[in-house]
Design a protein around this motif. Structure first.
Motif, mmCIF file in Angstrom:
data_model
loop_
_atom_site.group_PDB
_atom_site.id
_atom_site.type_symbol
_atom_site.label_atom_id
_atom_site.label_comp_id
_atom_site.label_asym_id
_atom_site.label_seq_id
_atom_site.Cartn_x
_atom_site.Cartn_y
_atom_site.Cartn_z
ATOM 1 N N ALA A 176 -15.377 -7.482 -6.981
ATOM 2 C CA ALA A 176 -15.001 -7.492 -5.565
ATOM 3 C C ALA A 176 -13.514 -7.209 -5.391
ATOM 4 O O ALA A 176 -13.115 -6.454 -4.495
ATOM 5 N N ALA A 177 -12.685 -7.803 -6.244
ATOM 6 C CA ALA A 177 -11.240 -7.562 -6.149
ATOM 7 C C ALA A 177 -10.911 -6.108 -6.459
ATOM 8 O O ALA A 177 -10.071 -5.486 -5.788
ATOM 9 N N ALA A 178 -11.562 -5.534 -7.472
ATOM 10 C CA ALA A 178 -11.310 -4.139 -7.822
ATOM 11 C C ALA A 178 -11.771 -3.199 -6.708
ATOM 12 O O ALA A 178 -11.124 -2.185 -6.426
ATOM 13 N N ASN A 179 -12.895 -3.531 -6.071
ATOM 14 C CA ASN A 179 -13.370 -2.707 -4.960
ATOM 15 C C ASN A 179 -12.368 -2.727 -3.801
ATOM 16 O O ASN A 179 -12.111 -1.704 -3.157
ATOM 17 N N ALA A 180 -11.790 -3.894 -3.528
ATOM 18 C CA ALA A 180 -10.794 -3.988 -2.462
ATOM 19 C C ALA A 180 -9.564 -3.148 -2.783
ATOM 20 O O ALA A 180 -8.956 -2.553 -1.884
ATOM 21 N N GLN A 181 -9.188 -3.073 -4.048
ATOM 22 C CA GLN A 181 -8.033 -2.257 -4.417
ATOM 23 C C GLN A 181 -8.291 -0.766 -4.198
ATOM 24 O O GLN A 181 -7.363 -0.001 -3.932
ATOM 25 N N VAL A 182 -9.564 -0.350 -4.291
ATOM 26 C CA VAL A 182 -9.902 1.034 -3.945
ATOM 27 C C VAL A 182 -9.578 1.283 -2.475
ATOM 28 O O VAL A 182 -9.031 2.332 -2.099
ATOM 29 N N GLY A 183 -9.911 0.302 -1.612
ATOM 30 C CA GLY A 183 -9.592 0.433 -0.196
ATOM 31 C C GLY A 183 -8.106 0.470 0.068
ATOM 32 O O GLY A 183 -7.625 1.239 0.910
ATOM 33 N N VAL A 184 -7.342 -0.363 -0.639
ATOM 34 C CA VAL A 184 -5.884 -0.370 -0.467
ATOM 35 C C VAL A 184 -5.300 0.985 -0.858
ATOM 36 O O VAL A 184 -4.442 1.542 -0.158
ATOM 37 N N ALA A 185 -5.775 1.543 -1.987
ATOM 38 C CA ALA A 185 -5.270 2.840 -2.427
ATOM 39 C C ALA A 185 -5.676 3.950 -1.466
ATOM 40 O O ALA A 185 -4.888 4.874 -1.201
ATOM 41 N N SER A 186 -6.895 3.865 -0.918
ATOM 42 C CA SER A 186 -7.353 4.898 0.007
ATOM 43 C C SER A 186 -6.593 4.847 1.325
ATOM 44 O O SER A 186 -6.345 5.884 1.952
ATOM 45 N N ALA A 187 -6.205 3.661 1.758
ATOM 46 C CA ALA A 187 -5.481 3.522 3.019
ATOM 47 C C ALA A 187 -4.109 4.165 2.968
ATOM 48 O O ALA A 187 -3.515 4.457 4.013
ATOM 49 N N ALA A 188 -3.590 4.423 1.779
ATOM 50 C CA ALA A 188 -2.269 5.043 1.670
ATOM 51 C C ALA A 188 -2.270 6.482 2.177
ATOM 52 O O ALA A 188 -1.202 7.054 2.435
ATOM 53 N N PHE A 189 -3.470 7.100 2.314
ATOM 54 C CA PHE A 189 -3.538 8.461 2.856
ATOM 55 C C PHE A 189 -3.269 8.495 4.363
ATOM 56 O O PHE A 189 -2.965 9.550 4.906
ATOM 57 N N TYR A 190 -3.400 7.351 5.017
ATOM 58 C CA TYR A 190 -3.278 7.305 6.472
ATOM 59 C C TYR A 190 -1.905 6.763 6.864
ATOM 60 O O TYR A 190 -1.259 6.049 6.088
ATOM 61 N N PRO A 191 -1.472 7.059 8.081
ATOM 62 C CA PRO A 191 -0.156 6.564 8.510
ATOM 63 C C PRO A 191 -0.156 5.056 8.686
ATOM 64 O O PRO A 191 -1.178 4.447 8.995
ATOM 65 N N SER A 192 1.003 4.465 8.482
ATOM 66 C CA SER A 192 1.180 3.026 8.725
ATOM 67 C C SER A 192 2.034 2.851 9.971
ATOM 68 O O SER A 192 2.986 3.603 10.203
ATOM 69 N N PHE A 193 1.668 1.876 10.783
ATOM 70 C CA PHE A 193 2.347 1.621 12.048
ATOM 71 C C PHE A 193 2.926 0.215 12.014
ATOM 72 O O PHE A 193 2.233 -0.750 11.664
ATOM 73 N N MET A 194 4.200 0.111 12.378
ATOM 74 C CA MET A 194 4.878 -1.179 12.416
ATOM 75 C C MET A 194 5.350 -1.452 13.836
ATOM 76 O O MET A 194 6.020 -0.612 14.451
ATOM 77 N N LEU A 195 4.976 -2.609 14.371
ATOM 78 C CA LEU A 195 5.462 -3.084 15.660
ATOM 79 C C LEU A 195 6.591 -4.062 15.391
ATOM 80 O O LEU A 195 6.424 -4.999 14.604
ATOM 81 N N ALA A 196 7.746 -3.843 16.034
ATOM 82 C CA ALA A 196 8.910 -4.695 15.754
ATOM 83 C C ALA A 196 9.688 -4.968 17.037
ATOM 84 O O ALA A 196 10.835 -4.531 17.187
ATOM 85 N N PRO A 197 9.119 -5.676 18.018
ATOM 86 C CA PRO A 197 9.890 -6.041 19.213
ATOM 87 C C PRO A 197 10.921 -7.113 18.886
ATOM 88 O O PRO A 197 10.761 -7.886 17.924
ATOM 89 N N SER A 198 12.001 -7.142 19.667
ATOM 90 C CA SER A 198 13.043 -8.145 19.462
ATOM 91 C C SER A 198 13.622 -8.561 20.804
ATOM 92 O O SER A 198 13.592 -7.800 21.791
ATOM 93 N N TYR A 199 14.172 -9.753 20.843
ATOM 94 C CA TYR A 199 14.801 -10.280 22.064
ATOM 95 C C TYR A 199 15.913 -11.219 21.613
ATOM 96 O O TYR A 199 15.745 -12.013 20.673
ATOM 97 N N GLY A 200 17.076 -11.124 22.304
ATOM 98 C CA GLY A 200 18.170 -12.009 21.937
ATOM 99 C C GLY A 200 19.340 -11.892 22.875
ATOM 100 O O GLY A 200 19.258 -11.250 23.937
ATOM 101 N N VAL A 201 20.434 -12.523 22.513
ATOM 102 C CA VAL A 201 21.657 -12.508 23.306
ATOM 103 C C VAL A 201 22.826 -12.221 22.380
ATOM 104 O O VAL A 201 22.806 -12.567 21.200
#
Length: 494
Positions: A303-328
């Motif tokens: 099961a762990a090895a199968n999940a690593q196949v998914g992690v490696a396959s996801a690298a073909f797709y773009p990654s999106f990061m949300l980073a809102p900030s608020y301060g003074v």
């Protein structure tokens, strides 16, 4: 308003796509299982439960000394302590991976006083720079969250959880192997106690025979050859005692190490107490898949090895990061929380690999190869388990028959020795017949003690092969379990 609409649309898109995960979903591979074992009567079947706790199976042998040693090993064995530490690490790793599924919120603060250089590069030729000394006070809240649109984080969490479950199964397997190793060494030691008892009784018998031969020689009724032959037999038996003592010491030292005790500080007194063979229920072959922790570990590795196949396959797709900030931010402490000091940002960043020279594809191929290896390892573990159980079944059946036959051989050898002594005392036989009868009886008694030890060891081997302890469930009309026909004693008949 436009910013709020954009953020809402992005959040909706994340929620819609979050269920899509790269790579194959895990499915446990099928293994061809035989419908039943091939036991000889009087084996019976059990009803094992894969959720049951693996209890102290060694208590079924009814030996208080063994029970105490097992408890000491569970508390002081260092191999088990290492496995427990590895389990803690795996669970912590799973917690780290699971934390990536929620936004990470950080609070930052800054307070400083500094001077800005007047000779710094110009931003505008018409606006000269000046040296400035001022304060800077800032307080900000930053949020970071990876929008898992293609399941990279999800697969990473699945892999970490499977690895933690694998470590838990490895820990249980270490406990099982430790308890079985300790029981095996203990029963080997007790078998040597039986052999040494046989030798002790044989030495006493041979000393009496030597006294008789010496008396007859002194009276002129026999030659000095009879005395010399009996003395040689006695010396040989005494030599065997020292050999057995050395072997017993080795098993004693092994038990000390398994229980976490320095060997020089550990000793076990000889004992001839009866040890009962437990009634081991077999169940059906498919039950072994549920009971054995090493099989569970191999399955979780898949099961762990199968999940690593998914992690490696996801690298073909773009990654999106949300980073809102608020301060003074303000140069004056008193104005830090005023409206003009507020600063904020909303945005999303995306990263997409355009060219990597085949690195991502190689990563997927590597992960798939690792998965195929874990599948083969799982099937190998199952086949080995089938072999071990069948070996245990046939081994105990054969040893039971051999042990019963050895008892008959001891009784026959005892009658032969009585007859040989009577013939020698009557002057109708040579002393060689007595020597031969003594050697035969000694050999048969030692063989019986060895068979008793082998029966105990094979019972331990079978219990380990079946995955440990089992639950007692009374079932009407059951055939008796092994050991019902004749409960053995630890001390062979003589």
């Amino acid at each position: 308003m436009n910013t709020a609409l954009l953020l809402s649309a992005l959040t909706l898109a994340v929620a819609t796509l979050a269920g899509c995960a790269a790579g194959p979903d895990y499915r446990k591979p099928q293994v061809d299982m035989p419908p039943s074992w091939q036991p000889e009567a009087p084996w019976r079947q059990s009803r094992p439960d894969d959720a049951q706790l693996r209890g102290p199976w060694w208590q079924r042998f009814g030996d208080a000394q063994l029970n105490a040693l097992q408890e000491k090993a569970m508390a002081g064995n260092q191999t088990l302590a290492i496995a427990a530490a590895r389990l803690s690490q795996a669970r912590a790793t799973a917690g780290i991976a699971d934390a990536a599924t929620v936004p990470q919120v950080n609070l930052g603060a800054r307070a400083q006083r500094g001077r800005i250089s007047a000779n710094r590069p110009l931003t505008n030729y018409n606006s000269p720079n000046y040296a400035t000394v001022q304060n800077d006070f800032a307080l900000g809240l930053n949020v970071s969250y990876e929008a898992d649109l293609f399941g990279r984080v999800q697969r990473a969490v699945e892999g970490a959880q499977a690895s933690a479950q694998q470590s838990a199964a490895d820990f249980e397997n270490t406990r099982l192997l430790l308890s079985a190793d300790l029981a095996s060494n203990y029963f080997n030691l007790r078998e040597l106690d039986l052999e040494m008892d046989v030798l002790t009784r044989s030495i006493a018998l041979q000393r009496r025979a030597l006294d008789l031969a010496t008396s007859r020689h002194d009276l002129g009724a026999s030659s000095g050859l009879d005395v010399a032959q009996q003395q040689a037999l006695l010396d040989n038996t005494l030599t065997q005692v020292d050999v057995l003592r050395r072997q017993r010491g080795q098993y004693e030292h092994a038990i000390a190490t398994l229980t976490g005790t320095p060997a020089p500080l550990f000793s076990l007194a000889p004992s001839l107490a009866a040890i009962n063979l437990p009634q081991v229920p077999l169940g059906v072959p498919s039950d072994v898949l549920e009971r054995r922790p090493d099989i569970a570990s191999a399955e979780r590795a898949m099961a762990a090895a199968n999940a690593q196949v998914g992690v490696a396959s996801a690298a073909f797709y773009p990654s999106f990061m949300l980073a809102p900030s608020y301060g003074v931010d303000s140069r004056n402490w008193g104005a830090l929380f005023n409206a003009p000091s507020v600063l904020w940002s909303l945005g999303v960043s995306a990263t997409q690999s355009l060219f990597d020279g085949g690195r991502l594809r190689a990563g997927v191929d590597f992960a798939r190869g690792n998965y195929e290896a874990t599948v083969a390892g799982y099937k190998r573990t199952v086949l080995t388990a089938m072999q071990e159980v069948e070996d245990g079944i046939t081994g105990i059946a054969a040893l039971d028959r051999a042990y019963a036959q050895s008892q008959s051989a001891i009784r026959s050898a005892s009658r032969v020795l009585d007859i040989a002594n009577s013939r020698y005392e009557g002057g109708v036989a040579t002393y060689l017949e007595v020597i031969t009868a003594q050697q035969t009886l000694l050999s048969n008694e030692r063989q019986s003690a060895q068979l008793m030890g082998q029966r105990l060891l094979t019972s331990v081997f079978l219990i380990k092969a079946l995955g440990g302890d089992w639950q007692e469930r009374g079932m009407a009309g059951e055939a008796p379990a092994v050991g019902d026909a004749a409960q053995p004693s630890a001390r062979p008949a003589s």
